[in-house]
Write a protein that holds these residues in place. Structure first.
Motif, short mmCIF file in Angstrom:
data_model
loop_
_atom_site.label_atom_id
_atom_site.label_comp_id
_atom_site.label_asym_id
_atom_site.label_seq_id
_atom_site.Cartn_x
_atom_site.Cartn_y
_atom_site.Cartn_z
N ALA A 264 26.35 54.71 4.82
CA ALA A 264 26.84 53.95 5.96
C ALA A 264 26.14 52.61 6.07
O ALA A 264 26.74 51.61 6.48
N VAL A 265 24.87 52.54 5.70
CA VAL A 265 24.13 51.28 5.75
C VAL A 265 24.77 50.25 4.81
O VAL A 265 24.88 49.06 5.14
N MET A 266 25.22 50.69 3.65
CA MET A 266 25.84 49.77 2.68
C MET A 266 27.34 49.69 2.84
O MET A 266 28.01 48.99 2.08
N GLY A 267 27.89 50.41 3.81
CA GLY A 267 29.33 50.39 3.99
C GLY A 267 30.08 51.19 2.95
O GLY A 267 31.26 50.91 2.68
N VAL A 268 29.43 52.18 2.36
CA VAL A 268 30.04 53.02 1.32
C VAL A 268 30.49 54.33 1.95
O VAL A 268 29.71 54.97 2.67
N VAL A 269 31.73 54.71 1.70
CA VAL A 269 32.29 55.94 2.25
C VAL A 269 32.17 57.05 1.20
O VAL A 269 32.59 56.87 0.05
N ILE A 270 31.61 58.19 1.61
CA ILE A 270 31.43 59.33 0.71
C ILE A 270 32.42 60.42 1.10
O ILE A 270 32.46 60.84 2.26
N THR A 271 33.22 60.87 0.16
CA THR A 271 34.15 61.96 0.38
C THR A 271 33.86 63.07 -0.62
O THR A 271 33.26 62.84 -1.68
N SER A 272 34.28 64.28 -0.28
CA SER A 272 34.03 65.42 -1.16
C SER A 272 35.21 66.37 -1.13
O SER A 272 35.93 66.47 -0.13
N ASP A 273 35.39 67.06 -2.24
CA ASP A 273 36.42 68.08 -2.39
C ASP A 273 35.83 69.18 -3.27
O ASP A 273 35.75 69.03 -4.49
N THR A 274 35.39 70.27 -2.65
CA THR A 274 34.66 71.31 -3.38
C THR A 274 35.37 72.65 -3.25
O THR A 274 36.08 72.90 -2.27
N ARG A 275 35.13 73.49 -4.24
CA ARG A 275 35.60 74.86 -4.24
C ARG A 275 34.39 75.80 -4.29
O ARG A 275 33.35 75.43 -4.84
N PRO A 276 34.50 76.98 -3.72
CA PRO A 276 33.35 77.90 -3.74
C PRO A 276 32.96 78.28 -5.16
O PRO A 276 33.75 78.85 -5.91
N VAL A 277 31.75 77.93 -5.54
CA VAL A 277 31.24 78.22 -6.89
C VAL A 277 29.77 78.61 -6.75
O VAL A 277 29.01 77.94 -6.04
#
Length: 400
Positions: A264-277
């Motif tokens: 957020a400080v650098m204006g970068v958006v983090i997204t994730s898409d995970t499956r149970p492993v």
């Protein structure tokens, strides 16, 4: 053509030994049969000739013989009888050569099978040595080959490897103790220095000393991070002391939440898409692997960029970010300690050990690490973890 490719049809010692055994058998058996057949031919022809010579030609009277003398007085041999005897001799010899050829062909097949089995029996200790050597790493140097059997060259080789492993284990243990002691001895004076800088140079200060204090604190923190990174790199190279089931998807969500503030400080958006492993590993080391991957993706990004973290059910972790273009031919340098794309790093924001630590942790967990540049800039890092075929139930998986 390389040497390995040239020997590809018979590239194993077992195959070459089988060919050697078969070749030696064929040469010796062929020579033996040829000699036997030639001697038989000579003896048969000589015998037929002597029998024919004992009879007078057709139309001639035999010479008188004493009673009881050998021979056949009064017997006359016709020409067709001689031809029949010669033809019979030739048929016997042809039959003998045919049988010899069939016997050689059958024995060739038998010798190949017997040579393959015998070579396998002789090389089985060597396969045991090779399998043990492949299995050994810094995390299980305590194992030994311990080859049983009679004293021969292979048991001497195994004992030599065991002695070498013992020396290597002592050396690694000594190195680990040295790293731990050195890290402890270095951390203590650094903590003292930081306290002295923060307390001894506390406000109020002359304006000219404020930048000096900040530089000293920055250098102190960078040195501490460098020591921590070196200690973690040494631990990753050694491998985890114990393996346990780790819910990788839960660990990813936790790491994304912790790294979101920096993004957020650098204006970068983090997204994730995970499956149970669930994977087998050390949760602390796996957490550091994810932290370094995400921090690297955020740090080397552009303002307003994105970072995407994906995890499939097959245990494939992908971290993809936007950012500057990355030359494909320079990607290998990213995983070398103290290396960046174009030069050795001396910056204050990092020690250049992030991705080399990731590579070491991945190797310690038998995971495959790969990287490739994104078409629009940035990098895509992929870590393929080995997933057990009989997975643990999600409710029983341990989240760090």
């Amino acid at each position: 053509m390389t040497r390995h490719a040239a020997w590809k049809p018979f590239g194993t010692v077992r195959a070459r030994l089988t060919l050697l055994y078969t070749g030696l058998f064929l040469v010796t058996s062929t020579i033996l049969l040829i000699v036997v057949n030639l001697l038989l031919t000579s003896a048969l022809e000589s015998r037929v000739s002597s029998v024919v010579e004992d009879f007078p030609p057709f139309g001639e009277l035999p010479a008188p013989r004493a009673p009881g003398a050998p021979g056949c007085p009064g017997c006359l041999v016709r020409p067709e009888v001689v031809d029949t005897m010669n033809a019979l001799s030739g048929a016997v010899l042809r039959y003998q050569w045919t049988v010899s050829a069939i016997v050689i062909a059958v024995l060739t097949v038998v010798s190949v099978a017997a040579g393959w089995w015998l070579a396998g029996r002789m090389l089985s200790p060597l396969r045991h040595i090779t399998a043990t050597a492949h299995r050994l790493s810094l995390s299980n140097l305590h194992e030994r080959i311990a080859l049983a059997g009679p004293r021969d060259e292979l048991t001497d080789l195994a004992d030599t490897f065991d002695a070498m492993l013992e020396r290597l284990e002592r050396s690694v243990d000594s190195q680990r103790r040295f790293i731990a002691n050195a890290a402890h001895e270095l951390r203590t004076p650094l903590a003292v220095q930081r306290a002295a800088i923060q307390i001894g140079l506390d406000d109020p200060l002359p304006a000219r000393l404020i930048p000096v204090r900040e530089k000293l604190l920055t250098a102190n923190r960078r040195t501490e991070r460098l020591i921590d990174s070196l200690l973690l790199l040494a631990q990753a190279e050694h491998g985890p002391d114990s393996m346990e089931p780790v819910a990788l998807d839960a660990l990813i969500r936790q790491t994304v939440e912790e790294t979101a503030a920096d993004g957020a400080v650098m204006g970068v958006v983090i997204t994730s898409d995970t499956r149970p492993v669930a994977v087998a590993g050390d949760p602390v080391l796996l957490g550091r692997l994810l932290t370094n991957l995400l921090q690297n993706a955020v740090r080397y990004n552009r303002p307003g960029g994105t970072v995407h973290v994906g995890l499939t059910e097959a245990g494939v972790l992908t971290v993809r970010n936007t950012g500057p273009d990355v030359p494909a031919e320079r990607i290998a340098e990213l995983f070398q300690p103290f290396r960046r794309l174009h030069s050795r790093t001396r910056s204050a924001d990092g020690a250049g050990l992030g991705l080399s630590i990731v590579a070491s942790i991945a190797r310690a967990h038998h995971a495959a690490l790969a990287a490739r540049p994104n078409p629009g800039g940035g990098l895509e890092l992929t870590v393929r973890f080995p997933v057990p075929s009989t997975g643990t139930e999600p409710g029983n998986r341990r989240a760090p």
